[in-house]
Design an enzyme around this catalytic site. Sequence first.
Site: not given
Length: 302
Positions: A124, A230
Amino acid sequence: MPADGPYEILDDRFRTGRCANGDNRLEVLHDDCRWAEGPLYLPAWRQLIWSDIPNDRILRWDEATGTVGVFRTPAGHSNGNTLDRRGRLVTCEQGNRRVTRTEPDGTVTVLADRYDGKRLNSPNDSVVRSDGTIWFSDPDFGITSDYEGHRAESEIGACNVYRIDPVSGDVRLAADGFEGPNGVVLSPDERRLYVSDSRAARIHVFDIGEDGALSDGKVFAEARGDVHFDNIRFDDEGRLWAAALHDGVHCYDPDGTLIGRLRVPEPVSNIAFGGPKNNRLFITATTSLYSLVMSVTGAPRL
């Protein structure tokens, strides 16, 4: 956007730190994405690249002309992008389940695609230390459906953070126990690693040993209500800025206190400092790329 602009002061340190003295509106640079992620400013070219994961492309915005074009497609459903200390692009490819480096001649080198003989889930985000060590997060976001990658079963059976050794290239487990590890960033002095856990709505911090091993993990910040984190970035005064999805962009004092936030009209996925003075905050939020020229400066580019 509310009449008082994008800034919300929650603690006087947000005011005294001049965090709310920049532009009074967000600028929309592009608004034709499905899920925008992974912004990265390229100082040498005065350009910003970012990922549009479901559309399987990396886009490029030119600061001098304001034009937008395609940097790479297909892009392996890329997510996070960063630079190593030689200026080479390091990309987490969710769809290809690997971390890659783009060489000066444009060829792509695979840095990591397995751990202990098993395929990674869907890398990610990554960060590179000055000695070349790379840490990256590996949640399962890209294998839970075909929207941001390719649906598959996890071979590892867990969502971890890994370290790539700069000499041997070995992929080693750095930290486990996460629900959905996401953003990773080094403290400006490179002595600590910060990791956001989206599903657990926490930001963790670890000490980094001489050998690169992580220890003494603790919770740096915990979101309230239905807020989730995030990616995360530092400014040059040690404040941590966090993409907080439906709650805009959070700003944390070095002691972990939430002191302010930026209101954004779409769920925020990712942020990056850039521009010639490193005081322009780029924000990817669902379909759009925004920017805000601030009185705050990002942590020094090393």
